[in-house]
Write an enzyme that holds these catalytic residues in place. Structure first.
Site, PDB file in Angstrom:
ATOM      1  N   PHE A  58       8.003 -81.479 -11.058  1.00  0.00           N
ATOM      2  CA  PHE A  58       7.671 -82.888 -10.847  1.00  0.00           C
ATOM      3  C   PHE A  58       6.429 -83.089  -9.957  1.00  0.00           C
ATOM      4  O   PHE A  58       5.998 -84.223  -9.756  1.00  0.00           O
ATOM      5  CB  PHE A  58       8.865 -83.649 -10.264  1.00  0.00           C
ATOM      6  N   ARG A  86      16.082 -91.737   8.188  1.00  0.00           N
ATOM      7  CA  ARG A  86      16.609 -91.186   6.931  1.00  0.00           C
ATOM      8  C   ARG A  86      17.872 -91.940   6.488  1.00  0.00           C
ATOM      9  O   ARG A  86      18.091 -92.149   5.300  1.00  0.00           O
ATOM     10  CB  ARG A  86      16.871 -89.685   7.073  1.00  0.00           C
ATOM     11  N   THR A  92      17.505 -89.511  -1.437  1.00  0.00           N
ATOM     12  CA  THR A  92      16.236 -89.410  -2.177  1.00  0.00           C
ATOM     13  C   THR A  92      16.296 -90.104  -3.528  1.00  0.00           C
ATOM     14  O   THR A  92      15.373 -90.809  -3.919  1.00  0.00           O
ATOM     15  CB  THR A  92      15.879 -87.919  -2.381  1.00  0.00           C
ATOM     16  N   ARG A 103      16.198 -97.465  -0.279  1.00  0.00           N
ATOM     17  CA  ARG A 103      16.092 -96.940  -1.657  1.00  0.00           C
ATOM     18  C   ARG A 103      17.201 -97.479  -2.550  1.00  0.00           C
ATOM     19  O   ARG A 103      16.985 -97.744  -3.732  1.00  0.00           O
ATOM     20  CB  ARG A 103      16.124 -95.408  -1.633  1.00  0.00           C
ATOM     21  N   ASN A 113      10.546 -93.747  -5.405  1.00  0.00           N
ATOM     22  CA  ASN A 113      11.700 -94.081  -4.559  1.00  0.00           C
ATOM     23  C   ASN A 113      11.327 -94.836  -3.272  1.00  0.00           C
ATOM     24  O   ASN A 113      11.967 -94.681  -2.243  1.00  0.00           O
ATOM     25  CB  ASN A 113      12.530 -92.823  -4.265  1.00  0.00           C
ATOM     26  N   HIS A 116       8.983 -92.681   1.945  1.00  0.00           N
ATOM     27  CA  HIS A 116       9.132 -91.267   2.297  1.00  0.00           C
ATOM     28  C   HIS A 116       9.333 -91.183   3.806  1.00  0.00           C
ATOM     29  O   HIS A 116       8.729 -91.950   4.555  1.00  0.00           O
ATOM     30  CB  HIS A 116       7.862 -90.477   1.938  1.00  0.00           C
TER      31      HIS A 116
HETATM   32  P1  CMP Z   1       9.914 -87.939  -0.808  1.00  0.00           P
HETATM   33  O1  CMP Z   1      10.811 -88.281   0.314  1.00  0.00           O
HETATM   34  O2  CMP Z   1       8.588 -88.603  -0.872  1.00  0.00           O
HETATM   35  O3  CMP Z   1       9.697 -86.347  -0.807  1.00  0.00           O
HETATM   36  C1  CMP Z   1       9.388 -85.622  -1.969  1.00  0.00           C
HETATM   37  C2  CMP Z   1       9.488 -86.470  -3.199  1.00  0.00           C
HETATM   38  O4  CMP Z   1       9.597 -85.757  -4.396  1.00  0.00           O
HETATM   39  C3  CMP Z   1      10.772 -87.273  -3.148  1.00  0.00           C
HETATM   40  O5  CMP Z   1      10.672 -88.281  -2.168  1.00  0.00           O
HETATM   41  C4  CMP Z   1      10.860 -87.769  -4.572  1.00  0.00           C
HETATM   42  O6  CMP Z   1      10.059 -88.927  -4.787  1.00  0.00           O
HETATM   43  C5  CMP Z   1      10.266 -86.597  -5.324  1.00  0.00           C
HETATM   44  N1  CMP Z   1      11.319 -85.800  -5.975  1.00  0.00           N
HETATM   45  C6  CMP Z   1      12.237 -85.043  -5.371  1.00  0.00           C
HETATM   46  N2  CMP Z   1      13.038 -84.452  -6.297  1.00  0.00           N
HETATM   47  C7  CMP Z   1      12.587 -84.877  -7.503  1.00  0.00           C
HETATM   48  C8  CMP Z   1      12.987 -84.634  -8.838  1.00  0.00           C
HETATM   49  N3  CMP Z   1      14.026 -83.835  -9.126  1.00  0.00           N
HETATM   50  N4  CMP Z   1      12.302 -85.226  -9.828  1.00  0.00           N
HETATM   51  C9  CMP Z   1      11.243 -86.032  -9.546  1.00  0.00           C
HETATM   52  N5  CMP Z   1      10.824 -86.306  -8.291  1.00  0.00           N
HETATM   53  C10 CMP Z   1      11.483 -85.730  -7.291  1.00  0.00           C
END
Ligand code: CMP
Length: 148
Positions: A58, A86, A92, A103, A113, A116
């Site tokens: 991703f 958090r 997430t 979220r 989402n 961060h």
């Molecule tokens: P964030 O907290 O910005 O940190 C890493 C980001 O990767 C996470 O939020 C998601 O937006 C993205 N992410 C994590 N896991 C996945 C996944 N399985 N598929 C797509 N995006 C992901």
């Protein structure tokens, strides 16, 4: 323990006009914004921020999305700020996040989402240093801060 947490409001949340409603959640909890700016992130900053995901499938879509519009980066300070933020953000994946979290309330997909935040004190410092100089952090007291 007073901690600095790194927080980013993602492009879809900015485009949807959610800035105020997101920041309000951190302020309502008693946390303090000690640095904040709106930026168009550079590719090198996105790569540094998401270096731990570089090999994941991703990763390209994550970087494309984060560069697709302005983001807000900020440093949020307070007792246990890393864990507190958090909790306010939620899981997430927005579909797994508590509906009372940012979220859970505003998000639909894991890529977009909404926000961060760093997952540890060490990563919070590493991540805020990608976007801020130490001199940009402002020290001040919130009314009632010592009663938290
Ligand atoms: P964030 O907290 O910005 O940190 C890493 C980001 O990767 C996470 O939020 C998601 O937006 C993205 N992410 C994590 N896991 C996945 C996944 N399985 N598929 C797509 N995006 C992901």
């Amino acid at each position: 323990m007073i901690e600095n947490q790194f927080v980013m409001i993602k492009p879809n949340a900015i485009k949807r006009g959610l800035i105020g409603r997101i920041i309000e959640k951190y302020e309502n909890k008693g946390l303090k914004i000690v640095a904040l700016k709106i930026i168009q992130m550079k590719e090198s900053q996105a790569q540094a921020l998401y270096q731990e995901h570089e090999k994941k499938d991703f990763y390209p879509s994550l970087v494309d999305f984060i560069l697709s519009g302005p983001v807000i980066v900020m440093i949020v300070r307070g007792p246990n700020a890393v864990q507190a933020v958090r909790q306010i953000n939620g899981a997430t994946d927005p579909l797994e996040a508590d509906v009372g979290s940012i979220r859970g309330k505003f998000g639909l997909t894991i890529t977009k989402n909404i926000v961060h935040a760093s997952d540890s004190r060490e990563n919070a410092e590493r991540e805020w240093r990608i976007f801020f100089d130490e001199q940009e952090i402002v020290n001040y007291s919130l009314i009632g801060e010592n009663e938290l």
